[in-house]
Structures are given as C-alpha cells and as structure tokens.
Design a protein around this motif. Structure first.
Motif, PDB file in Angstrom:
ATOM      1  N   ARG A 140       8.752   5.553  -5.325  1.00 32.79           N
ATOM      2  CA  ARG A 140       9.108   4.826  -4.113  1.00 32.79           C
ATOM      3  C   ARG A 140       9.482   5.848  -3.045  1.00 32.79           C
ATOM      4  NH1 ARG A 140      12.472   1.428  -6.302  1.00 32.79           N
ATOM      5  NH2 ARG A 140      10.767   0.024  -6.805  1.00 32.79           N
ATOM      6  N   TRP A 141       8.821   5.770  -1.909  1.00 34.17           N
ATOM      7  CA  TRP A 141       9.040   6.593  -0.710  1.00 34.17           C
ATOM      8  C   TRP A 141       8.461   7.997  -0.786  1.00 34.17           C
ATOM      9  CZ3 TRP A 141      10.091   2.833   2.250  1.00 34.17           C
ATOM     10  CH2 TRP A 141      11.023   1.849   1.919  1.00 34.17           C
ATOM     11  N   VAL A 191       0.325   3.823  -0.624  1.00 32.72           N
ATOM     12  CA  VAL A 191      -0.148   3.916  -1.998  1.00 32.72           C
ATOM     13  C   VAL A 191       0.959   3.473  -2.952  1.00 32.72           C
ATOM     14  CG1 VAL A 191       0.498   6.359  -2.221  1.00 32.72           C
ATOM     15  CG2 VAL A 191      -1.338   5.458  -3.626  1.00 32.72           C
ATOM     16  N   TRP A 192       0.557   2.853  -4.073  1.00 32.04           N
ATOM     17  CA  TRP A 192       1.522   2.465  -5.093  1.00 32.04           C
ATOM     18  C   TRP A 192       0.877   2.605  -6.464  1.00 32.04           C
ATOM     19  CZ3 TRP A 192      -0.838  -0.840  -1.740  1.00 32.04           C
ATOM     20  CH2 TRP A 192      -1.648  -1.830  -2.280  1.00 32.04           C
ATOM     21  N   GLU A 207       6.349   0.441  -6.399  1.00 31.72           N
ATOM     22  CA  GLU A 207       6.899   1.662  -5.814  1.00 31.72           C
ATOM     23  C   GLU A 207       5.858   2.222  -4.857  1.00 31.72           C
ATOM     24  OE1 GLU A 207       8.490   4.519  -8.534  1.00 31.72           O
ATOM     25  OE2 GLU A 207       9.247   2.967  -9.877  1.00 31.72           O
ATOM     26  N   ALA A 208       6.075   2.011  -3.564  1.00 29.00           N
ATOM     27  CA  ALA A 208       5.094   2.415  -2.555  1.00 29.00           C
ATOM     28  C   ALA A 208       5.561   3.642  -1.787  1.00 29.00           C
ATOM     29  CB  ALA A 208       4.833   1.260  -1.591  1.00 29.00           C
ATOM     30  N   LEU A 260       4.402  -1.172   6.584  1.00 30.27           N
ATOM     31  CA  LEU A 260       3.837  -1.777   5.386  1.00 30.27           C
ATOM     32  C   LEU A 260       4.537  -1.264   4.130  1.00 30.27           C
ATOM     33  CD1 LEU A 260       1.740  -3.560   3.998  1.00 30.27           C
ATOM     34  CD2 LEU A 260       0.108  -1.683   4.223  1.00 30.27           C
ATOM     35  N   CYS A 261       4.811   0.025   4.083  1.00 30.99           N
ATOM     36  CA  CYS A 261       5.493   0.612   2.938  1.00 30.99           C
ATOM     37  C   CYS A 261       6.884  -0.012   2.762  1.00 30.99           C
ATOM     38  CB  CYS A 261       5.604   2.124   3.111  1.00 30.99           C
ATOM     39  SG  CYS A 261       6.348   2.972   1.718  1.00 30.99           S
TER      40      CYS A 261
END
Length: 196
Positions: free
Chosen positions: A33-34, A111-112, A120-121, A156-157
């Motif tokens: 994530r992040w 992306v995830w 988790e993006a 979006l994330c």
C-alpha cells in the motif's frame, strides 16, 4: 534469466542483451500500500499498438543479442498455452506476449497485488534503476489502471486504499487467486476524477 522464478523447468542462462527492451518489472510481491520496490527486469519485445511481437526481421536487425537469446527458447515459447491461443493462428512471432497493450504506456499507473487478502494500491510512473529511467511494467500477479495525470493516479490510489473500498472488495472477492482482479474493481462505483 530467472529460471527459478518460473513454473516451467528451463535452463538458467546468462547473456548480454540490448537494454532498450529491458524494463523494471513489478511482481505482486513488490507492491505494498502506497509504494513499490521493483527487484527484477523483464524483456518486452511486443509492439503495444499491434499487440504482437516486433517482426523477427526487425528484432534481428536492431537487437541481435536479444534475438539470439530468445532463439535459445524458441521451442518453449512456441509451446506456451497463451501463444497457441492468441498468436499462433495469426502467425505472430514466437516470442509474442499476451496482455501487453497501449495501456502499458500510460504515464501513471495505479497498481495493486492480485491473489492477495486485501487491496494494497500504489502509484507508479517511470523508475530510476540500473538501466536508467524507464517505464515500470506490472506483471501478471498485479493489476493496474493506467491514467494520464499524477493527480488522477493519486486520487484513484487513495480511493482503492480507503477502508470502505477495501471492505467492499473483500465482501465479494475471495482471498487468493480471484482476489483483486480487474473485474472485481469494476464492481466499485468510483467517482470520476475532477481536477477542480
């Protein structure tokens, strides 16, 4: 090559290739994530516009080392199920890749990890690595949405990483192989990005 990472038993090979077709790659294990941490590179010999491998004559003329390297794996590449399904009958080069299209060239991608337990993006763009600043390529254990601006990507994330979206996806997308597929994300009524 990283023969130990693949499902098929292929011989490990060390070879010098032209760097123009090598890109930093993201596996699901590289996404948090992040943030992301790419650890491998991938060879992309595909024309995203035509969705076919670059013509063999072009590969041999412009990238002879890469052509010779791929030639060592001709039989294995021809035997791939995705090659037989999508490229063989169209007589595309034996090294044609599946799912490499124009969206791969988007300047920003959210992306995830697929095949996970939670969403988790992270936002990715070009990556500075040992081959210089290059496009980051998400691999098959990830999913992504390509967008045109950094602001939209971060918007979006943030939505995908929000608690409400993550809980919603977990409510109908089972952990494991089916989790986090693009079709699961398509079920979310995400508000369109508005720069204002």
């Amino acid at each position: 090559n990283l023969a130990e990472l693949g499902k098929k038993d292929i011989p490990p090979v060390a070879a010098a290739l032209e760097s123009e077709l090598l890109f930093p790659a993201l596996r699901g294990a590289d996404v948090r994530r992040w943030g992301v941490r790419p650890r491998i590179h991938v060879l992309i010999v595909q024309d995203p516009a035509t969705r076919a491998g670059v013509p063999e004559s072009v590969l041999e003329e412009r990238w002879p080392r890469t052509a010779a390297y791929l030639g060592r794996f001709r039989r294995e590449l021809l035997d791939r199920a995705l090659y037989r399904k999508y490229h063989r009958d169209a007589h595309r080069p034996y090294y044609s890749q599946f799912n490499v299209g124009p969206e791969m060239k988007a300047p920003f991608k959210v992306v995830w990890r697929r095949m996970a337990r939670d969403l988790e993006a992270a936002v990715v763009s070009d990556w500075e690595g040992p081959l210089g600043r290059k496009m980051l390529v998400p691999l098959e254990t990830t999913a992504f949405i390509g967008v045109g601006s950094e602001d939209e990507a971060h918007y979006l994330c943030a939505l995908l990483n929000s608690g409400v979206v993550r809980r919603f996806v977990r409510s109908f997308s089972a952990a494991g192989r089916g989790f986090g597929t693009p079709s699961a994300i398509a079920q979310i009524a995400l508000p369109r990005f508005d720069p204002s």
